[in-house]
Write a protein that holds these residues in place. Sequence first.
Motif, PDB file in Angstrom:
ATOM      1  N   LYS A 137      -8.623  20.435  -8.112  1.00 28.06           N
ATOM      2  CA  LYS A 137      -8.212  21.534  -7.238  1.00 28.06           C
ATOM      3  C   LYS A 137      -7.256  21.006  -6.150  1.00 28.06           C
ATOM      4  CE  LYS A 137     -10.577  25.441  -5.080  1.00 28.06           C
ATOM      5  NZ  LYS A 137     -10.617  25.366  -3.642  1.00 28.06           N
ATOM      6  N   THR A 138      -7.630  19.889  -5.543  1.00 23.66           N
ATOM      7  CA  THR A 138      -6.786  19.266  -4.517  1.00 23.66           C
ATOM      8  C   THR A 138      -5.393  18.969  -5.071  1.00 23.66           C
ATOM      9  OG1 THR A 138      -8.749  18.224  -3.592  1.00 23.66           O
ATOM     10  CG2 THR A 138      -6.656  17.301  -2.918  1.00 23.66           C
TER      11      THR A 138
ATOM     12  N   PRO B 188       1.236  21.707  -2.037  1.00 19.86           N
ATOM     13  CA  PRO B 188       2.418  22.563  -1.985  1.00 19.86           C
ATOM     14  C   PRO B 188       3.538  22.035  -2.905  1.00 19.86           C
ATOM     15  CG  PRO B 188       1.747  21.852   0.229  1.00 19.86           C
ATOM     16  CD  PRO B 188       0.848  21.157  -0.736  1.00 19.86           C
ATOM     17  N   ASP B 189       3.633  20.727  -2.997  1.00 22.49           N
ATOM     18  CA  ASP B 189       4.640  20.097  -3.842  1.00 22.49           C
ATOM     19  C   ASP B 189       3.870  19.384  -4.948  1.00 22.49           C
ATOM     20  OD1 ASP B 189       6.881  18.921  -4.783  1.00 22.49           O
ATOM     21  OD2 ASP B 189       7.247  17.630  -3.049  1.00 22.49           O
ATOM     22  N   ARG B 190       3.346  20.202  -5.870  1.00 25.38           N
ATOM     23  CA  ARG B 190       2.329  19.632  -6.752  1.00 25.38           C
ATOM     24  C   ARG B 190       2.909  18.733  -7.854  1.00 25.38           C
ATOM     25  NH1 ARG B 190      -0.564  24.393 -10.467  1.00 25.38           N
ATOM     26  NH2 ARG B 190       0.573  23.909 -12.367  1.00 25.38           N
TER      27      ARG B 190
ATOM     28  N   PRO C 165     -12.549   4.695  -0.559  1.00 21.90           N
ATOM     29  CA  PRO C 165     -13.181   5.995  -0.761  1.00 21.90           C
ATOM     30  C   PRO C 165     -12.825   6.575  -2.134  1.00 21.90           C
ATOM     31  CG  PRO C 165     -11.223   6.245   0.602  1.00 21.90           C
ATOM     32  CD  PRO C 165     -11.365   4.768   0.297  1.00 21.90           C
ATOM     33  N   PRO C 166     -13.590   7.543  -2.612  1.00 23.29           N
ATOM     34  CA  PRO C 166     -13.209   8.232  -3.841  1.00 23.29           C
ATOM     35  C   PRO C 166     -11.812   8.814  -3.657  1.00 23.29           C
ATOM     36  CG  PRO C 166     -15.391   8.921  -3.099  1.00 23.29           C
ATOM     37  CD  PRO C 166     -14.800   8.119  -1.999  1.00 23.29           C
ATOM     38  N   GLY C 167     -10.947   8.669  -4.627  1.00 28.10           N
ATOM     39  CA  GLY C 167      -9.584   9.176  -4.457  1.00 28.10           C
ATOM     40  C   GLY C 167      -8.739   9.003  -5.699  1.00 28.10           C
ATOM     41  N   TRP C 168      -7.454   9.194  -5.511  1.00 26.51           N
ATOM     42  CA  TRP C 168      -6.499   9.149  -6.632  1.00 26.51           C
ATOM     43  C   TRP C 168      -5.135   8.746  -6.091  1.00 26.51           C
ATOM     44  CZ3 TRP C 168      -2.593  12.953  -6.182  1.00 26.51           C
ATOM     45  CH2 TRP C 168      -2.847  13.933  -5.192  1.00 26.51           C
TER      46      TRP C 168
ATOM     47  N   TYR D  84      -2.545   6.280  -1.823  1.00 22.08           N
ATOM     48  CA  TYR D  84      -3.890   6.549  -2.312  1.00 22.08           C
ATOM     49  C   TYR D  84      -4.486   7.661  -1.453  1.00 22.08           C
ATOM     50  CZ  TYR D  84      -8.623   5.777  -4.022  1.00 22.08           C
ATOM     51  OH  TYR D  84      -9.856   5.942  -4.613  1.00 22.08           O
ATOM     52  N   ARG D  85      -4.950   8.716  -2.105  1.00 21.73           N
ATOM     53  CA  ARG D  85      -5.438   9.878  -1.359  1.00 21.73           C
ATOM     54  C   ARG D  85      -6.906  10.149  -1.669  1.00 21.73           C
ATOM     55  NH1 ARG D  85      -1.482  14.754  -0.445  1.00 21.73           N
ATOM     56  NH2 ARG D  85       0.162  13.576   0.564  1.00 21.73           N
ATOM     57  N   SER D  86      -7.686  10.340  -0.636  1.00 23.57           N
ATOM     58  CA  SER D  86      -9.061  10.754  -0.877  1.00 23.57           C
ATOM     59  C   SER D  86      -9.080  12.290  -0.963  1.00 23.57           C
ATOM     60  CB  SER D  86      -9.977  10.249   0.240  1.00 23.57           C
ATOM     61  OG  SER D  86      -9.511  10.693   1.473  1.00 23.57           O
TER      62      SER D  86
END
Length: 323
Positions: free
Chosen positions: A67-68, A73-75, A294-297, A312-314
């Motif tokens: 979902k995140t 906005p700039d997916r 942290p959990p992220g991608w 890296y984004r949580s």
Amino acid sequence: MEQLTRREVLKGLGAASLGAAAWLTLRGAMDASPNPQRKRVLRIAHLTDIHVAPEGVSVRGLIDCLKTVHEMPDRPNLILNGGDFVSDVFAQNEQRARVLFDLWTRLIKEHCQIPIRHCIGNHDVWGWDKSRSGCTGDEPKYGKKWAMEALGLEKPYYSFEQAGWKFIVLDGTFSHGNGYKARLDDEQFEWLKAELGRTPATMPVLVLSHMPIVSACALFDGENEKSGDWVVPGAWVHIDARRIVELFYQHKNVKLCLSGHIHLFDRVEYNGVAYICDGAVSGGWWRGNYHQTPPGWGLVDLYDDGSFEHEYRSFPYPAPTGG
Ligand SMILES: [Zn+2]
């Protein structure tokens, strides 16, 4: 006389011998500052080590993570699944493997509209731990076949081109007794060599593997210094990294190698190639952070000049339930 910049001095030295000239190329790659004319050609979300299972918070967590990504906005135009997408089928029986692969297939169908490309992780290989899975090896979906079927892959490793970049997806899970090592078999290594050989030198290359080829964070996964020496198991980081690194050194268009497996985030530059271990969507196996990660991608922007940006984004993470 004008003052020489450090690069000019290096250039002068470079003319002196072939070795120094090679060093100059290396410095050039690492010193490159963003070219103001460069254009972004692709935005990627790299999701690795999702480890989905019906128990606990992983289903909620995967849905929230997707979902995140979708609501940016700039997916991103592309998702790379870095492997270990199911909690584990390596040591599980057929019934459990079916539950996990069906769950993954349903979740992606219902919650992912962005095109997705897949890499197979060790936990996605069915039954290789024969003593725990009860597999004989004769099952039609044994090993990587079930994951390939679930992901729609004809081969466990492959390449494709998109937005002027070449993507090479590796399969580094190599059978070793009831376990595995992180390495390419000779056939896959020859394929990789040929694949790089037929890629124009002007086309930048992104390599996606499950296990890191080069890694700093692998030192901190476990108590690797306990003996008084740093010891990193061959199942954690590619044990055949030496020949892969040497191959990449001959192909300066290899820019970026993305991996997971360690559940920790790092970025290592070696020989002008960036090796990024992109943490884990599941963090500490859906129980919070893993060490300091942290959990992220990974959010990766690729540019037309072969450069990239990464962060890296949580994401809003469901509270562990102890399941
Ligand atoms: Zn793994």
